[in-house]
Design a protein around this motif. Structure first.
Motif, mmCIF file in Angstrom:
data_model
loop_
_atom_site.group_PDB
_atom_site.id
_atom_site.type_symbol
_atom_site.label_atom_id
_atom_site.label_comp_id
_atom_site.label_asym_id
_atom_site.label_seq_id
_atom_site.Cartn_x
_atom_site.Cartn_y
_atom_site.Cartn_z
ATOM 1 N N ARG A 4 36.665 50.825 93.191
ATOM 2 C CA ARG A 4 36.151 51.410 91.956
ATOM 3 C C ARG A 4 36.579 50.549 90.809
ATOM 4 N N GLY A 5 35.632 50.330 89.914
ATOM 5 C CA GLY A 5 35.922 49.560 88.751
ATOM 6 C C GLY A 5 36.113 47.764 89.092
ATOM 7 N N ARG A 6 36.205 47.428 90.172
ATOM 8 C CA ARG A 6 36.314 45.999 90.182
ATOM 9 C C ARG A 6 34.610 45.396 90.263
ATOM 10 N N ARG A 7 34.461 44.249 89.480
ATOM 11 C CA ARG A 7 33.090 43.784 89.155
ATOM 12 C C ARG A 7 33.090 42.260 89.960
ATOM 13 N N TYR A 8 32.053 42.014 90.360
ATOM 14 C CA TYR A 8 31.703 40.834 90.911
ATOM 15 C C TYR A 8 30.403 39.771 90.410
ATOM 16 N N LEU A 9 30.914 38.735 90.397
ATOM 17 C CA LEU A 9 29.979 37.752 89.921
ATOM 18 C C LEU A 9 29.174 37.117 90.917
ATOM 19 N N THR A 10 27.764 37.139 90.505
ATOM 20 C CA THR A 10 26.541 36.714 91.603
ATOM 21 C C THR A 10 25.314 36.048 90.881
ATOM 22 N N VAL A 11 24.406 35.500 91.735
ATOM 23 C CA VAL A 11 23.410 35.068 91.251
ATOM 24 C C VAL A 11 22.285 36.036 91.878
ATOM 25 N N HIS A 12 21.426 36.618 91.027
ATOM 26 C CA HIS A 12 20.262 37.431 91.607
ATOM 27 C C HIS A 12 18.966 36.643 90.987
ATOM 28 N N LEU A 13 17.864 37.000 91.576
ATOM 29 C CA LEU A 13 16.738 37.172 90.900
ATOM 30 C C LEU A 13 16.503 38.506 90.418
ATOM 31 N N THR A 14 16.316 38.810 89.179
ATOM 32 C CA THR A 14 15.861 39.960 88.478
ATOM 33 C C THR A 14 14.452 39.919 87.989
ATOM 34 N N PHE A 15 13.975 41.403 87.833
ATOM 35 C CA PHE A 15 12.558 41.314 87.587
ATOM 36 C C PHE A 15 11.875 42.316 86.383
ATOM 37 N N GLY A 16 12.672 42.121 85.203
ATOM 38 C CA GLY A 16 12.393 42.918 84.078
ATOM 39 C C GLY A 16 11.204 42.182 83.284
ATOM 40 N N GLY A 17 10.787 40.921 83.643
ATOM 41 C CA GLY A 17 9.544 40.068 83.235
ATOM 42 C C GLY A 17 8.573 39.942 84.301
ATOM 43 N N ALA A 18 8.804 40.738 85.333
ATOM 44 C CA ALA A 18 7.644 40.639 86.387
ATOM 45 C C ALA A 18 6.963 41.974 86.657
ATOM 46 N N PRO A 19 6.181 42.395 85.950
ATOM 47 C CA PRO A 19 5.457 43.673 85.657
ATOM 48 C C PRO A 19 4.729 43.932 87.085
ATOM 49 N N GLU A 20 4.072 42.919 87.891
ATOM 50 C CA GLU A 20 3.504 43.238 89.098
ATOM 51 C C GLU A 20 4.504 44.045 90.140
ATOM 52 N N LEU A 21 5.697 43.350 90.092
ATOM 53 C CA LEU A 21 6.780 44.113 90.897
ATOM 54 C C LEU A 21 7.241 45.311 90.408
ATOM 55 N N VAL A 22 7.354 45.545 89.175
ATOM 56 C CA VAL A 22 7.684 46.926 88.758
ATOM 57 C C VAL A 22 6.827 47.875 89.105
ATOM 58 N N ARG A 23 5.472 47.730 88.762
ATOM 59 C CA ARG A 23 4.258 48.526 88.937
ATOM 60 C C ARG A 23 4.506 49.005 90.308
#
Length: 213
Positions: free
Chosen positions: A23-42
């Motif tokens: 708890r409380g520990r944070r990890y650095l990572t590389v992801h694809l995220t989708f805030g700008g991908a409306p087709e996936l969010v829908r």
């Protein structure tokens, strides 16, 4: 789209503490995220009625949809200078080339032991990006990065207990299974946390990809 079930006897909680996490520990990572991908969010939003309110099923909030790519290391183990170098190189043209390759196609709904996810065939550009990211992290941190299996997926829900699997399957079939093509994912270097049964993050640096199609 097809529904595929993984090889397991019964579902179980996703939220056990993996090595190094607390708890409380944070990890650095590389992801694809989708805030700008409306087709996936829908598409994820369309499944919400089928997933919400089910015992043991925790829906991933739409802002936190992601595709895990490459771990860097825990925050307390990576210097700010090393993180800056990794982020710059990961987001550079030589490791993030994807322009015009066509959308990332997710054509399978995968029911796994710990969650439900959208997935699909691994495209060559994404496989190459993963290899380049691993190389960069290994070079900057001075560690050996052995090749690891990469099964790209976007989780719609995680399980925190054994669930009513037949009921869930019936509900998602009733919602209707449809392929989705993602054209503008965001390549993100993140500081990740998981304290409250959801993965949340602070963005270090990011770059929107235009896959075309």
């Amino acid at each position: 789209m097809q529904l595929v079930r993984g090889e397991f006897e019964r579902t179980a909680s996703h939220w056990w503490w993996r090595p190094g996490w607390e708890r409380g520990r944070r990890y650095l990572t590389v992801h694809l995220t989708f805030g700008g991908a409306p087709e996936l969010v829908r598409e994820a939003e369309r499944y919400l009625p089928a997933l919400s309110g089910r015992a043991g099923v925790e829906v991933v909030p739409l802002p936190w949809l992601h595709l895990t790519m490459t771990g860097i290391g825990f925050v307390d183990e990576v210097s700010p200078h090393a993180l800056e170098e990794v982020a710059g190189r990961v987001l550079g043209a030589d490791t993030a080339t994807s322009s015009g390759v066509g959308p990332l196609v997710l054509d399978t709904l995968f029911l796994g032991r710990e969650g439900l996810a959208l997935t699909g065939p691994l495209p060559g550009w994404l496989a190459g990006m993963k290899v380049a990211q691993e190389r960069v992290v290994g070079e900057v941190l001075g560690v050996e990065r052995p090749a690891a299996a990469f099964h790209p997926h976007v989780s719609l829900a995680y399980f925190d207990a054994e669930i009513d699997e037949p009921g869930l399957v019936a509900a998602v079939h009733e919602a209707g299974l449809r392929d989705v093509g993602v054209r503008t994912p965001t390549l993100s270097v993140l500081e990740l946390g998981r304290d409250e049964h959801v993965y949340t993050w602070r963005v270090i640096r990011e770059r929107v990809l235009d896959l075309g199609g």
